[in-house]
Write a protein that holds these residues in place. Structure first.
Motif, PDB file in Angstrom:
ATOM      1  N   LEU A 191       0.859  -1.180   0.000  1.00 53.03           N
ATOM      2  CA  LEU A 191       0.000   0.000   0.000  1.00 53.03           C
ATOM      3  C   LEU A 191       0.892   1.225   0.000  1.00 53.03           C
ATOM      4  O   LEU A 191       1.224   1.791   1.034  1.00 53.03           O
ATOM      5  CB  LEU A 191      -0.907  -0.015   1.230  1.00 53.03           C
ATOM      6  CG  LEU A 191      -1.902   1.137   1.375  1.00 53.03           C
ATOM      7  CD1 LEU A 191      -2.717   1.312   0.111  1.00 53.03           C
ATOM      8  CD2 LEU A 191      -2.813   0.874   2.555  1.00 53.03           C
ATOM      9  N   LEU A 214      -1.549   3.935  -4.722  1.00 59.21           N
ATOM     10  CA  LEU A 214      -2.734   4.742  -4.442  1.00 59.21           C
ATOM     11  C   LEU A 214      -2.989   5.773  -5.533  1.00 59.21           C
ATOM     12  O   LEU A 214      -4.132   6.041  -5.900  1.00 59.21           O
ATOM     13  CB  LEU A 214      -2.596   5.422  -3.081  1.00 59.21           C
ATOM     14  CG  LEU A 214      -2.752   4.516  -1.861  1.00 59.21           C
ATOM     15  CD1 LEU A 214      -2.380   5.275  -0.596  1.00 59.21           C
ATOM     16  CD2 LEU A 214      -4.158   3.972  -1.763  1.00 59.21           C
ATOM     17  N   ALA A 232      -8.609  -2.831  -5.648  1.00 58.75           N
ATOM     18  CA  ALA A 232      -8.399  -2.606  -4.214  1.00 58.75           C
ATOM     19  C   ALA A 232      -8.865  -3.813  -3.408  1.00 58.75           C
ATOM     20  O   ALA A 232      -8.192  -4.233  -2.448  1.00 58.75           O
ATOM     21  CB  ALA A 232      -9.140  -1.347  -3.769  1.00 58.75           C
ATOM     22  N   ALA A 243      -7.052  -2.071   5.833  1.00 58.41           N
ATOM     23  CA  ALA A 243      -6.270  -1.653   4.671  1.00 58.41           C
ATOM     24  C   ALA A 243      -7.177  -1.360   3.482  1.00 58.41           C
ATOM     25  O   ALA A 243      -6.945  -0.406   2.731  1.00 58.41           O
ATOM     26  CB  ALA A 243      -5.266  -2.736   4.306  1.00 58.41           C
ATOM     27  N   ARG A 281      -8.866   1.976   4.116  1.00 61.11           N
ATOM     28  CA  ARG A 281      -7.951   3.098   3.904  1.00 61.11           C
ATOM     29  C   ARG A 281      -7.712   3.333   2.418  1.00 61.11           C
ATOM     30  O   ARG A 281      -7.721   4.480   1.943  1.00 61.11           O
ATOM     31  CB  ARG A 281      -6.620   2.812   4.599  1.00 61.11           C
ATOM     32  CG  ARG A 281      -5.632   3.956   4.478  1.00 61.11           C
ATOM     33  CD  ARG A 281      -4.297   3.607   5.094  1.00 61.11           C
ATOM     34  NE  ARG A 281      -3.342   4.690   4.910  1.00 61.11           N
ATOM     35  CZ  ARG A 281      -2.041   4.568   5.056  1.00 61.11           C
ATOM     36  NH1 ARG A 281      -1.526   3.402   5.404  1.00 61.11           N
ATOM     37  NH2 ARG A 281      -1.239   5.591   4.879  1.00 61.11           N
ATOM     38  N   THR A 282      -7.503   2.248   1.664  1.00 59.26           N
ATOM     39  CA  THR A 282      -7.272   2.383   0.230  1.00 59.26           C
ATOM     40  C   THR A 282      -8.480   2.990  -0.470  1.00 59.26           C
ATOM     41  O   THR A 282      -8.362   3.911  -1.288  1.00 59.26           O
ATOM     42  CB  THR A 282      -6.961   1.008  -0.386  1.00 59.26           C
ATOM     43  OG1 THR A 282      -5.857   0.428   0.302  1.00 59.26           O
ATOM     44  CG2 THR A 282      -6.621   1.128  -1.865  1.00 59.26           C
ATOM     45  N   THR A 302      -8.965   6.551  -2.626  1.00 61.71           N
ATOM     46  CA  THR A 302      -9.406   6.543  -4.017  1.00 61.71           C
ATOM     47  C   THR A 302     -10.766   7.215  -4.173  1.00 61.71           C
ATOM     48  O   THR A 302     -11.018   7.910  -5.167  1.00 61.71           O
ATOM     49  CB  THR A 302      -9.468   5.103  -4.570  1.00 61.71           C
ATOM     50  OG1 THR A 302     -10.311   4.308  -3.736  1.00 61.71           O
ATOM     51  CG2 THR A 302      -8.091   4.481  -4.609  1.00 61.71           C
TER      52      THR A 302
END
Length: 406
Positions: free
Chosen positions: A19, A24, A136, A144, A147-148, A152
């Motif tokens: 990550l 990202l 993702a 995770a 958060r990703t 986005t």
């Protein structure tokens, strides 16, 4: 699973991914390209109509509606294709198609050819939007993934805010055709970055061939699955409110408050920071209190903003309007990434299918709520407040249904 900064791809594939900022940035670009390629042309629609001999409020609207329709239909096919053949071919093929459509729009001497170019654009870029979420989900799970998706989704929500300002600059500079050339260049750069930094994320042991009948059964199963449909509907109606905001605000700020086009563009750009702040907060709050609880709180924040707007829809200042909208966008920024993660989380083997259906729901809600906000009559601010309040209530109801059945 380790800390977010060191989370790697847990698929058993040959090339683990972390990550990172580079990853990202690619996912954010895939998510945002569709919104950017639409909103960047909004300031140029009157000149397009004039140069192409179209009505400023009639035929030229096909430039937008054709894109949304093709985008909505196309993404329903992208997910199943990517679940069968992997993500790489649909992403790169979609971006190539998007670039071709953008170049056709750059050259188009007539409105029908411009509309055709927009359809080709949409059929290509819908793959990028759908598969940014599926990728993702391929790579991450739990915090995770939240958060990703938060980062986005910030990019996806920020693109409509910044792109009208960029479009105004292009309009007063090289002209509206240059806007299409610019997004074509961005599509090429994004394809190169994806191939270099991401590549295939859906390994062969997770792929499954599916007939059209099986795809339809898969969509029907998702609609019946409360784990998917509850957060998916919550996210979709909230995003529909965001598009209604972009559609109705020009009538409020320019028609009622006398702002210029440049000031309107700056206002939209300023709202991006609210969405960005919410996107940064969402995974941190979810880590402490849980994604579902924070998403429900986001609905209440959004509803507070909508009711504030309703109470002061007539005769209030720009500062009042801005404050009410900021509350709604703050709530939206909490719900969007967390609800998306909740909807996709249980469906690792069907991430493409689930992402496609989620995207179609969002586009349907965006179109419906934008149309409702356009039924403004004498008070566009009142109509917008009603749409945002309805979106917030529906989102909260959808999340409460899942909570009661959990």
């Amino acid at each position: 699973m380790g800390a977010p900064s060191s989370i790697s791809l847990a698929l058993g594939g040959p090339t683990p991914l972390r990550l990172s900022g580079r990853l990202l940035a690619v996912l954010a670009g895939l998510a945002a390209l569709g919104a950017l390629s639409t909103n960047i042309i909004l300031p140029a629609l009157p000149r397009m109509a004039s140069e192409l001999g179209a009505g400023p409020h009639g035929d030229i609207s096909l430039v937008l509606s054709s894109f949304f329709l093709a985008f909505a239909v196309g993404q329903l096919f992208v997910g199943p294709v990517s679940d069968r053949w992997g993500r790489r071919i649909p992403v790169l093929g979609g971006l190539a198609l998007f670039v071709a459509g953008s170049l056709l729009c750059t050259w188009a001497p007539t409105l029908p050819l411009l509309v055709a170019g927009r359809v080709v654009q949409a059929l290509g870029v819908c793959a990028a939007s759908v598969l940014s979420r599926a990728i993702a989900r391929d790579l991450f799970e739990g915090e995770a993934l939240s958060r990703t998706l938060a980062l986005t989704m910030v990019a996806m929500a920020a693109a409509p805010g910044f792109s009208p300002l960029l479009g105004s600059a292009m309009e007063y500079g090289p002209g509206w055709r240059a806007s299409f050339a610019l997004v074509a260049l961005l599509g090429l750069l994004l394809a190169w970055a994806y191939a270099a930094a991401v590549g295939e994320t859906h390994p062969s042991d997770r792929r499954a061939a599916a007939s059209p009948a099986e795809v339809l059964r898969g969509y029907a199963a998702l609609v019946r699955d409360i784990r998917f449909i509850s957060p998916a509907l919550a996210v979709s109606v909230i995003i529909g409110g965001l598009y209604a905001f972009f559609a109705a605000t020009p009538a409020v700020l320019m028609g009622r408050m006398g702002l210029s086009a440049l000031q309107l563009g700056l206002f939209f750009a300023g709202t991006v920071f609210v969405v960005f702040a919410a996107g940064m907060l969402a995974p941190r709050l979810a880590h402490r209190w849980g994604a579902a609880r924070v998403a429900r709180a986001g609905c209440l924040v959004a509803l507070t903003g909508a009711l504030t707007l309703l109470m002061g829809a007539e005769g209030r200042s720009l500062a009042y309007f801005t404050g009410a909208i900021a509350l709604y966008l703050l709530g939206m920024g909490l719900i969007n990434p967390l609800g998306t993660a909740m909807a996709l989380g249980p469906f690792s083997r069907q991430a493409g299918l689930a992402s496609s259906l989620l995207g179609a729901l969002q586009m349907a809600c965006a179109g419906g709520m934008t149309a409702l906000a356009g039924l403004a009559g004498r008070s566009p601010a009142m109509a917008l407040g009603q749409v945002l309040a309805a979106a917030s209530v529906l989102a909260l109801a959808a999340l409460l249904v899942r909570w009661r059945q959990a």
